[in-house]
Design a protein around this motif. Sequence first.
Motif, PDB file in Angstrom:
ATOM      1  N   THR A  47       0.842  -1.209   0.000  1.00  0.00           N
ATOM      2  CA  THR A  47       0.000   0.000   0.000  1.00  0.00           C
ATOM      3  C   THR A  47       0.871   1.251   0.000  1.00  0.00           C
ATOM      4  OG1 THR A  47      -1.833  -1.128   1.085  1.00  0.00           O
ATOM      5  CG2 THR A  47      -1.779   1.259   1.299  1.00  0.00           C
ATOM      6  N   GLN A  63      -7.279   0.180  -0.887  1.00  0.00           N
ATOM      7  CA  GLN A  63      -7.548  -1.031  -0.101  1.00  0.00           C
ATOM      8  C   GLN A  63      -8.835  -0.846   0.702  1.00  0.00           C
ATOM      9  OE1 GLN A  63      -4.237  -2.052   2.373  1.00  0.00           O
ATOM     10  NE2 GLN A  63      -5.039  -4.054   2.897  1.00  0.00           N
ATOM     11  N   ASP A  78      -5.461  -1.382  -5.228  1.00  0.00           N
ATOM     12  CA  ASP A  78      -4.897  -1.984  -4.020  1.00  0.00           C
ATOM     13  C   ASP A  78      -5.905  -2.992  -3.479  1.00  0.00           C
ATOM     14  OD1 ASP A  78      -3.205  -2.508  -1.952  1.00  0.00           O
ATOM     15  OD2 ASP A  78      -3.423  -0.561  -0.953  1.00  0.00           O
ATOM     16  N   GLU A  79      -5.591  -4.254  -3.615  1.00  0.00           N
ATOM     17  CA  GLU A  79      -6.476  -5.352  -3.197  1.00  0.00           C
ATOM     18  C   GLU A  79      -7.897  -5.176  -3.710  1.00  0.00           C
ATOM     19  OE1 GLU A  79      -6.194  -6.981   0.637  1.00  0.00           O
ATOM     20  OE2 GLU A  79      -4.153  -6.321   0.960  1.00  0.00           O
TER      21      GLU A  79
HETATM   22 MG   LIG Z   1      -2.045  -2.813   2.009  1.00  0.00          MG
END
Ligand SMILES: [Mg+2]
Length: 337
Positions: free
Chosen positions: A44, A84, A160-161
């Motif tokens: 991240t 995220q 992010d994810e």
């Molecule tokens: Mg992360």
Amino acid sequence: MPGAIYAEGLVKTFGDVKALDGVDLDVPEGTVLGLLGPNGAGKTTAVRCLTTLLTPDRGRAVVAGIDVLKHPNEVRRSIGLSGQFAAVDEYLTGRENLQMVGQLYQMKAKEAKARAGELLDRFNLADAADRPSKTYSGGMRRRLDLAAALVVSPPVMFMDEPTTGLDPRNRQQLWEVIQELVSGGTTLLLTTQYLEEADHLAHDICVVDHGRVIARGTSDQLKAQTGGERVEVVVHEREDIAPAEEILRGLGKGEVAVEAHTRKLTVPVSGGAKLLAEVIRELDTRGVEIDDIGLRRPTLDDVFISLTGHVAEAPSNGENGGNGASGADAEAKEDAK
Ligand SMILES: [Mg+2]
Ligand SMILES: Nc1ncnc2c1ncn2[C@@H]1O[C@H](COP(=O)(O)OP(=O)(O)OP(=O)(O)O)[C@@H](O)[C@H]1O
């Protein structure tokens, strides 16, 4: 020529923690880079540095041909980011959130409206489109956040994810959207805890740990590095372990790993299916009864374990999305001082 996402020697320290310890990246235009790593590896942080939300202590980054440190505003105009933790406005409806993004990017109201409608359909949010997003489930918020990142189709995207907390069907649909984007020329950097996702989507993979890139290559290259095929046998009874071990030691080309409580034996082999047949014959001759047997090629999970020493963490549930967004904002503001 550097790729659409390029980083050289990125360092970012938080107190005692070296979140990034000299990260180099180079993502060719129109490709997907999968950034893998255990919790706390620095994924991240890398995304935040590349998307202007954080200023690295050291290093250089160029995104879409623009120097990130010198011209952050221009970079922001050329990228899309889905974080995220979903960064949607809770009090606005899904539709309003998407229209607002369009307007931030100077789309005409009519155009923003049409785009919002299209994305709401695409992400299975049409039925909930006119409810405040604070009533959305974790998976719905995540989808809305992803849709928001796609309102304008920027040449470079960071996710992010993206599929953490999504059910299999929604994950599959997002994969399709991503593949379409990339075939249209978008460059994407994606972090994920689902190794299967990296395997499926990423052209290249970087494994990070403790702020450093510890391996990079295509999924096949990383798997080849981890080691070749193995035969895995589960014998029927504990008494069968010893003779099976002996057979595998004779036919395999390495140490036999024995997991007594599951009665599972594993050995590296060469010769594939032919050797597997031989193992089965030998086991049969010795009267060893088996519950399961198979030839296993390394998966990305195996790569990850052998590189980082642990399994990929079970991804946290999307339900707790939202929580982190304020933290990210606070951090971005603090950094902008
Ligand atoms: Mg992360
Ligand atoms: N704002 C911050 N203040 C202090 N420490 C931070 C901050 N942001 C990140 N860190 C630390 O930096 C390291 C890297 O964090 P980062 O969030 O980049 O990891 P990650 O790879 O994204 O992990 P995860 O898989 O859990 O999302 C961690 O040790 C984290 O605690």
